[in-house]
Every structure is written in structure tokens, then in C-alpha cells.
Design a protein around this motif. Structure first.
Motif, PDB file in Angstrom:
ATOM      1  N   LEU A  61       0.828  -1.209   0.000  1.00 44.06           N
ATOM      2  CA  LEU A  61       0.000   0.000   0.000  1.00 44.06           C
ATOM      3  C   LEU A  61       0.861   1.257   0.000  1.00 44.06           C
ATOM      4  CD1 LEU A  61      -2.971   1.013   0.145  1.00 44.06           C
ATOM      5  CD2 LEU A  61      -2.645   1.163   2.623  1.00 44.06           C
ATOM      6  N   SER A  62       1.953   1.234   0.759  1.00 39.13           N
ATOM      7  CA  SER A  62       2.831   2.403   0.782  1.00 39.13           C
ATOM      8  C   SER A  62       3.483   2.629  -0.578  1.00 39.13           C
ATOM      9  CB  SER A  62       3.902   2.236   1.869  1.00 39.13           C
ATOM     10  OG  SER A  62       4.835   1.225   1.518  1.00 39.13           O
ATOM     11  N   ALA A  63       3.799   1.523  -1.276  1.00 38.31           N
ATOM     12  CA  ALA A  63       4.369   1.661  -2.617  1.00 38.31           C
ATOM     13  C   ALA A  63       3.342   2.217  -3.599  1.00 38.31           C
ATOM     14  CB  ALA A  63       4.893   0.307  -3.104  1.00 38.31           C
ATOM     15  N   GLN A  64       2.067   1.906  -3.374  1.00 43.00           N
ATOM     16  CA  GLN A  64       1.015   2.375  -4.271  1.00 43.00           C
ATOM     17  C   GLN A  64       0.643   3.829  -4.023  1.00 43.00           C
ATOM     18  OE1 GLN A  64      -1.956  -0.640  -3.310  1.00 43.00           O
ATOM     19  NE2 GLN A  64      -1.717  -1.566  -5.325  1.00 43.00           N
ATOM     20  N   THR A  65       0.616   4.218  -2.762  1.00 42.81           N
ATOM     21  CA  THR A  65       0.026   5.519  -2.400  1.00 42.81           C
ATOM     22  C   THR A  65       0.996   6.495  -1.770  1.00 42.81           C
ATOM     23  OG1 THR A  65      -0.630   4.716  -0.208  1.00 42.81           O
ATOM     24  CG2 THR A  65      -2.189   4.381  -2.006  1.00 42.81           C
ATOM     25  N   GLY A  66       2.190   6.024  -1.416  1.00 41.30           N
ATOM     26  CA  GLY A  66       3.124   6.902  -0.743  1.00 41.30           C
ATOM     27  C   GLY A  66       2.850   6.993   0.752  1.00 41.30           C
ATOM     28  N   SER A  67       3.441   7.994   1.384  1.00 42.46           N
ATOM     29  CA  SER A  67       3.351   8.123   2.841  1.00 42.46           C
ATOM     30  C   SER A  67       1.933   8.397   3.319  1.00 42.46           C
ATOM     31  CB  SER A  67       4.294   9.233   3.313  1.00 42.46           C
ATOM     32  OG  SER A  67       3.955  10.472   2.702  1.00 42.46           O
ATOM     33  N   ALA A  68       1.111   9.038   2.501  1.00 40.10           N
ATOM     34  CA  ALA A  68      -0.258   9.353   2.931  1.00 40.10           C
ATOM     35  C   ALA A  68      -1.066   8.074   3.153  1.00 40.10           C
ATOM     36  CB  ALA A  68      -0.951  10.232   1.894  1.00 40.10           C
ATOM     37  N   GLY A  69      -0.957   7.135   2.223  1.00 40.64           N
ATOM     38  CA  GLY A  69      -1.675   5.873   2.375  1.00 40.64           C
ATOM     39  C   GLY A  69      -1.143   5.045   3.529  1.00 40.64           C
ATOM     40  N   LEU A  70       0.184   5.065   3.731  1.00 36.38           N
ATOM     41  CA  LEU A  70       0.767   4.319   4.840  1.00 36.38           C
ATOM     42  C   LEU A  70       0.295   4.881   6.172  1.00 36.38           C
ATOM     43  CD1 LEU A  70       2.708   2.145   5.839  1.00 36.38           C
ATOM     44  CD2 LEU A  70       4.559   3.824   5.694  1.00 36.38           C
ATOM     45  N   ALA A  71       0.275   6.209   6.290  1.00 35.64           N
ATOM     46  CA  ALA A  71      -0.204   6.825   7.526  1.00 35.64           C
ATOM     47  C   ALA A  71      -1.664   6.466   7.793  1.00 35.64           C
ATOM     48  CB  ALA A  71      -0.036   8.346   7.446  1.00 35.64           C
ATOM     49  N   LEU A  72      -2.469   6.441   6.737  1.00 34.81           N
ATOM     50  CA  LEU A  72      -3.885   6.115   6.899  1.00 34.81           C
ATOM     51  C   LEU A  72      -4.071   4.687   7.381  1.00 34.81           C
ATOM     52  CD1 LEU A  72      -6.883   6.792   6.559  1.00 34.81           C
ATOM     53  CD2 LEU A  72      -6.700   6.082   4.176  1.00 34.81           C
ATOM     54  N   ILE A  73      -3.357   3.729   6.783  1.00 39.82           N
ATOM     55  CA  ILE A  73      -3.557   2.324   7.171  1.00 39.82           C
ATOM     56  C   ILE A  73      -3.009   2.072   8.567  1.00 39.82           C
ATOM     57  CG2 ILE A  73      -1.421   1.331   6.242  1.00 39.82           C
ATOM     58  CD1 ILE A  73      -4.978  -0.140   6.115  1.00 39.82           C
ATOM     59  N   LEU A  74      -1.927   2.759   8.958  1.00 45.59           N
ATOM     60  CA  LEU A  74      -1.425   2.607  10.324  1.00 45.59           C
ATOM     61  C   LEU A  74      -2.433   3.146  11.335  1.00 45.59           C
ATOM     62  CD1 LEU A  74       2.365   3.517   9.926  1.00 45.59           C
ATOM     63  CD2 LEU A  74       1.349   1.262  10.185  1.00 45.59           C
ATOM     64  N   GLY A  75      -3.078   4.258  10.984  1.00 46.71           N
ATOM     65  CA  GLY A  75      -4.119   4.785  11.861  1.00 46.71           C
ATOM     66  C   GLY A  75      -5.301   3.841  11.972  1.00 46.71           C
ATOM     67  N   CYS A  76      -5.712   3.263  10.841  1.00 49.38           N
ATOM     68  CA  CYS A  76      -6.809   2.291  10.853  1.00 49.38           C
ATOM     69  C   CYS A  76      -6.429   1.050  11.660  1.00 49.38           C
ATOM     70  CB  CYS A  76      -7.181   1.905   9.424  1.00 49.38           C
ATOM     71  SG  CYS A  76      -8.030   3.188   8.487  1.00 49.38           S
ATOM     72  N   ALA A  77      -5.172   0.615  11.528  1.00 52.68           N
ATOM     73  CA  ALA A  77      -4.726  -0.560  12.275  1.00 52.68           C
ATOM     74  C   ALA A  77      -4.770  -0.305  13.777  1.00 52.68           C
ATOM     75  CB  ALA A  77      -3.307  -0.940  11.841  1.00 52.68           C
ATOM     76  N   LEU A  78      -4.323   0.882  14.196  1.00 50.54           N
ATOM     77  CA  LEU A  78      -4.367   1.233  15.613  1.00 50.54           C
ATOM     78  C   LEU A  78      -5.810   1.277  16.113  1.00 50.54           C
ATOM     79  CD1 LEU A  78      -2.885   2.142  18.167  1.00 50.54           C
ATOM     80  CD2 LEU A  78      -3.018   4.499  17.313  1.00 50.54           C
ATOM     81  N   LEU A  79      -6.694   1.863  15.320  1.00 52.93           N
ATOM     82  CA  LEU A  79      -8.101   1.940  15.712  1.00 52.93           C
ATOM     83  C   LEU A  79      -8.728   0.551  15.765  1.00 52.93           C
ATOM     84  CD1 LEU A  79     -10.437   3.761  16.440  1.00 52.93           C
ATOM     85  CD2 LEU A  79     -10.890   4.108  13.996  1.00 52.93           C
ATOM     86  N   LEU A  80      -8.355  -0.324  14.824  1.00 52.17           N
ATOM     87  CA  LEU A  80      -8.885  -1.686  14.840  1.00 52.17           C
ATOM     88  C   LEU A  80      -8.416  -2.441  16.086  1.00 52.17           C
ATOM     89  CD1 LEU A  80     -10.414  -3.982  13.440  1.00 52.17           C
ATOM     90  CD2 LEU A  80      -8.307  -4.554  12.231  1.00 52.17           C
ATOM     91  N   ALA A  81      -7.155  -2.259  16.459  1.00 50.09           N
ATOM     92  CA  ALA A  81      -6.655  -2.907  17.673  1.00 50.09           C
ATOM     93  C   ALA A  81      -7.415  -2.411  18.901  1.00 50.09           C
ATOM     94  CB  ALA A  81      -5.159  -2.635  17.819  1.00 50.09           C
ATOM     95  N   PHE A  82      -7.696  -1.116  18.936  1.00 49.02           N
ATOM     96  CA  PHE A  82      -8.472  -0.565  20.056  1.00 49.02           C
ATOM     97  C   PHE A  82      -9.881  -1.154  20.080  1.00 49.02           C
ATOM     98  CE2 PHE A  82     -11.512   2.691  21.509  1.00 49.02           C
ATOM     99  CZ  PHE A  82     -11.102   2.826  22.831  1.00 49.02           C
ATOM    100  N   VAL A  83     -10.496  -1.257  18.918  1.00 46.89           N
ATOM    101  CA  VAL A  83     -11.840  -1.836  18.835  1.00 46.89           C
ATOM    102  C   VAL A  83     -11.825  -3.280  19.316  1.00 46.89           C
ATOM    103  CG1 VAL A  83     -13.637  -2.595  17.218  1.00 46.89           C
ATOM    104  CG2 VAL A  83     -12.680  -0.296  17.036  1.00 46.89           C
ATOM    105  N   GLY A  84     -10.794  -4.055  18.891  1.00 44.66           N
ATOM    106  CA  GLY A  84     -10.695  -5.435  19.330  1.00 44.66           C
ATOM    107  C   GLY A  84     -10.538  -5.552  20.834  1.00 44.66           C
ATOM    108  N   TRP A  85      -9.737  -4.658  21.408  1.00 42.38           N
ATOM    109  CA  TRP A  85      -9.535  -4.669  22.862  1.00 42.38           C
ATOM    110  C   TRP A  85     -10.839  -4.367  23.613  1.00 42.38           C
ATOM    111  CZ3 TRP A  85      -9.010  -0.057  26.111  1.00 42.38           C
ATOM    112  CH2 TRP A  85      -8.681  -0.364  27.437  1.00 42.38           C
ATOM    113  N   VAL A  86     -11.547  -3.333  23.157  1.00 44.53           N
ATOM    114  CA  VAL A  86     -12.817  -2.971  23.792  1.00 44.53           C
ATOM    115  C   VAL A  86     -13.845  -4.080  23.602  1.00 44.53           C
ATOM    116  CG1 VAL A  86     -14.747  -1.329  23.751  1.00 44.53           C
ATOM    117  CG2 VAL A  86     -12.391  -0.499  23.570  1.00 44.53           C
ATOM    118  N   TYR A  87     -13.861  -4.678  22.412  1.00 45.38           N
ATOM    119  CA  TYR A  87     -14.800  -5.765  22.154  1.00 45.38           C
ATOM    120  C   TYR A  87     -14.523  -6.949  23.070  1.00 45.38           C
ATOM    121  CZ  TYR A  87     -17.392  -9.288  19.492  1.00 45.38           C
ATOM    122  OH  TYR A  87     -18.258 -10.288  19.129  1.00 45.38           O
ATOM    123  N   GLY A  88     -13.231  -7.232  23.304  1.00 48.12           N
ATOM    124  CA  GLY A  88     -12.882  -8.315  24.215  1.00 48.12           C
ATOM    125  C   GLY A  88     -13.358  -8.036  25.632  1.00 48.12           C
TER     126      GLY A  88
END
Length: 422
Positions: free
Chosen positions: A217-244
Motif C-alpha cells: 500500500l505504501s508503494a502504491q500511495t506513498g506516505s499518505a496511504g501508509l499513515a492512513l492504514i497505520l491509523g486504521c490498524a491502531l483503531l482496529l486494535a483498540f476496537v478489538g480490545w474494547v470488544y474483548g
């Protein structure tokens, strides 16, 4: 037709060895162990996995055929040319890894999503796992597949679907055969505490696959796409923790409305981020690549071995100048391409051969969608990557090199195209 069907089937079997597919197959093997050697349940999961793989392959093939019939120049693995699809796959694999680590319980990984209420253990989940295996196995066209796919895409839709069906059957065949093997069932260990440790360990290959896709994804979109997916990954981990937390509170008979609300808000946030219009998940403008001067054979001047960007115009110009040409059709999401690049194309022997034969070295990068590249490949009845072409200095049609490349073959092809020995 028979050769194409057999080639597709064997190529599908080989796809099981792809690093991004193997963790998913491993999860299903763990699922078989959980059955405690129950032959009926094992066969049922094997059939469900086969059905999921086959239906997903036919669905992908149907979309591919429809797009091509509508005039779109798309090829095998086209879905990974979409940054949005790659981002979603990152989140799916990350969610499966967090589940396996025990952050929350959602069945046994992603393959248990469809566990039914009537006691049949995860048949829909097995089918979903087969579908996921197909989706992530398509970045490359491995051995035996290139000719079969190229043949399929120039045939009628029914013939094409039959060949893609054989490919899907090949992807599903190893696991399905294992599930129908009574001898293997007797060898499986009994369920026990070891399965929890193995489940946690299998999360790491899933994380590795997610990290690879994030790099794509970073190769496709550059740093903007990488920053977005890292933010989504962090939010998903938080959601998983709260769901647990909500799950554990519910099991103890305590209300978990706040946690459930946070889960809904978090998932909505992830969906909004991935679907956000704008430039984050769009391919950046490709930088201008300058033409590198290459010497004609026999001139005594060594040419640069640095590649230039492929284009039909660049090929025509090099042919008009009487130069041999080497074209590398590849993509960052193509694992076979990266192996060949490391093992052959970046070696001193290959670079020396490029320079001494005066070969113009071009790269056609399909990391992001480029209709001109897809059209050029279609003219050669090729759809999958990698694809390596060598044009002779005397002109004529290109020679297609093997997808699994070796230095001796590549150097010999350059020598033959230039008419001189290195």
C-alpha cells in the motif's frame, strides 16, 4: 483445452506455497485438529473450504471477464491494483491475528466467522477461509499458470470460467484431500492445551502478511496511504480490545453497553477512513524517468544497467535505434517478481550483461493500474506477473522468458538478442 485445465489446476496447487496464503491454510489445519479426528466433521469442513475457494475464484474470474468485455484492460490479480482493496485486506488479516492472540473471541480466526447455531462447526467459516485464500493468492501467476490464464482470457466466457474453476480447485485441493484422509485423521493429535499455544503462534504469520500488504500500500500511495492504514490498524486494535472487554463482561452477566457503543463507533471510524475520498488511497503521480543512454552492440561503449520506465514509444525508439531490449513486467505486490529481482535482476552478472550488450532495460510497473501495460500483456496472451521480454536488436517479436528466472537464462537471452557474447 485439456492442457490449460491441467496447468491451471497444478498452478493452483502451487499457490498454496505463497507466504500470504500459507498462514490461512495453517489455520484450517488447526481447525481440523480441533475436530479430534472426527471424519464426518473433517470431510464437511473440507467440502466447505473447497466450495468457498471455487466460488470466490469464479466470482473473481467473472468480474475480470466482464471488465475485459466492457473494454477495460485488466489482468490477473487486478484487485490488488486497488489501494482500497489492499487496505481492507490489511485490516482483515490484522483482525484475524488479534483474534488468534486472544484479544477478543470471534470463533477460531476469520475462518470461524460463520459458525452456525445448529452445532455444525464453522462450515460457513471454512468457506469464507477458502474465499480469503483465493483473494490473497492472486498477486502472482506462478509456474503453469501464465499460459493457462492467457489462454482463458482469449476464449469464450464459459471456457474461461472452466479454466479459472480448475485454478480454484487446485487452490483448495491440498486441504480438501487432507480432510478426506482417514490415515491423516488418525495421526492428528488430540485437542488440548497445545492448541492455544499454536493458535497464538499462527497470529505472527498473519501479522507478517498484513505487514507485507501495508508495504504494498505504501508503494502504491506513498506516505499518505501508509499513515492512513497505520491509523486504521491502531483503531482496529483498540476496537478489538474494547470488544474483548465487552465479551468478558457479558460472560460474567455484567452490562457492557458502553463497550458495545465504543465498538460501533470504532468500526464506523475505520469504515469512514477507508472510504474517505481524497488522495490518501490514490496512486501518486509517477515521477518522470529520464531515458538512459545505451550503447549499440559493437560500439565499445558500455551502457548503463539502470532501468528506465517502459512505454510503447520507448520500445519503438529503441527498436528503431537497433538496440536489444529487456522488459520487466512486475509489481510490488508480486512476490515472484521480488524474488527474481533479488536473485537475478540485481546481480552483478545480469547488470554487466545489460551494459556490455548495449541492452535497453525497461520496467513496466503494474503496482498501480496502467491500461497500457495490461493491453501490451494481453497482446501476448499473458495476464499474470511476472513477465520478462527480450527484443532482438534485429527486430521482430519478443522472446518470453520463464517466470521463475535464473541468471544463466537471462544472460544467454541478452547475448542472443544482441548477437554477441558477454
Amino acid at each position: 483445452m485439456l492442457v490449460a485445465l491441467l496447468s491451471a489446476f497444478v498452478g493452483g496447487i502451487i499457490l498454496n506455497l505463497m507466504p500470504c496464503v500459507f498462514p490461512i491454510i495453517s489455520l484450517k489445519a488447526l481447525g481440523l485438529a480441533r475436530q479430534g479426528g472426527d471424519p464426518a466433521k473433517m470431510r464437511a469442513e473440507g467440502v466447505a473450504f473447497f466450495a468457498g475457494s471455487l466460488l470466490a475464484m469464479l466470482a473473481l474470474a467473472g468480474v475480470l471477464i466482464a471488465l475485459r468485455a466492457g473494454g477495460q484492460a485488466v489482468g490477473w490479480g487486478f484487485q490488488l491494483q486497488s489501494p482500497v482493496v489492499v487496505a481492507l485486506l490489511v485490516l482483515v488479516l490484522l483482525g484475524a491475528a488479534l483474534n488468534l492472540m486472544g484479544l477478543f473471541e470471534f470463533g477460531l480466526g476469520i475462518q470461524r466467522m460463520g459458525q452456525s447455531a445448529d452445532g455444525h462447526d464453522g462450515l460457513l467459516g471454512a468457506a469464507l477461509t477458502g474465499a480469503l485464500a483465493v483473494v490473497v493468492s492472486t498477486p502472482c501467476a506462478g509456474p503453469f499458470m501464465a499460459g493457462a490464464i492467457g489462454y482463458a482470457l482469449v476464449q469464450s466466457p464459459l471456457v474461461a470460467l472452466a479454466i479459472f474453476g480448475a485454478l480454484g480447485a487446485g487452490v483448495a485441493a491440498p486441504f480438501t484431500l487432507v480432510s478426506f484422509s482417514p490415515a491423516l485423521a488418525r495421526r492428528l493429535p488430540r485437542p488440548g492445551a497445545w492448541m492455544t499455544t499454536l493458535k497464538h503462534a499462527l497470529a505472527f504469520p498473519m501479522l507478517a502478511a498484513a505487514a507485507w500488504l501495508a508495504w504494498v500500500l505504501s508503494a502504491q500511495t506513498g506516505s499518505a496511504g501508509l499513515a492512513l492504514i497505520l491509523g486504521c490498524a491502531l483503531l482496529l486494535a483498540f476496537v478489538g480490545w474494547v470488544y474483548g472487554i465487552a465479551q468478558r463482561r457479558s460472560m460474567m452477566g455484567q452490562p457492557a453497553r458502553m463497550q458495545q457503543g465504543l465498538v460501533v463507533i470504532g468500526l464506523a471510524g475505520i469504515a469512514a477512513l477507508v472510504a474517505t475520498p481524497g488522495s490518501a488511497l490514490r496512486a501518486p503521480q509517477a515521477p518522470q524517468v529520464l531515458q538512459v543512454a545505451a550503447a549499440t552492440p559493437g560500439s565499445g561503449t558500455a551502457a548503463s544497467s539502470a532501468p528506465i520506465r517502459w512505454s510503447p514509444e520507448a520500445v519503438a525508439k529503441a527498436q528503431a535505434d537497433g538496440r536489444p531490449i529487456f522488459v520487466d513486467f512486475s509489481a510490488d505486490w508480486c512476490l515472484t517478481c521480488k524474488v527474481n529481482e533479488k536473485a537475478v535482476l540485481s546481480t552483478a552478472a545480469f547488470k554487466d550483461a545489460i551494459a556490455r550488450t548495449g541492452t535497453t532495460y525497461m520496467v513496466a510497473d503494474s503496482t498501480n493500474y496502467d491500461p497500457r501495460i495490461e493491453t501490451a500483456m494481453a497482446k501476448l496472451n499473458r495476464s499474470g506477473l511476472p513477465l520478462y521480454l527480450v527484443y532482438s536488436a534485429q527486430g521482430g517479436d519478443p522472446v518470453i522468458l520463464p517466470q521463475v528466472l535464473d541468471t544463466k537464462t537471462a544472460v544467454s537471452a541478452l547475448e542472443a538478442a544482441s548477437g554477441r557474447k558477454v
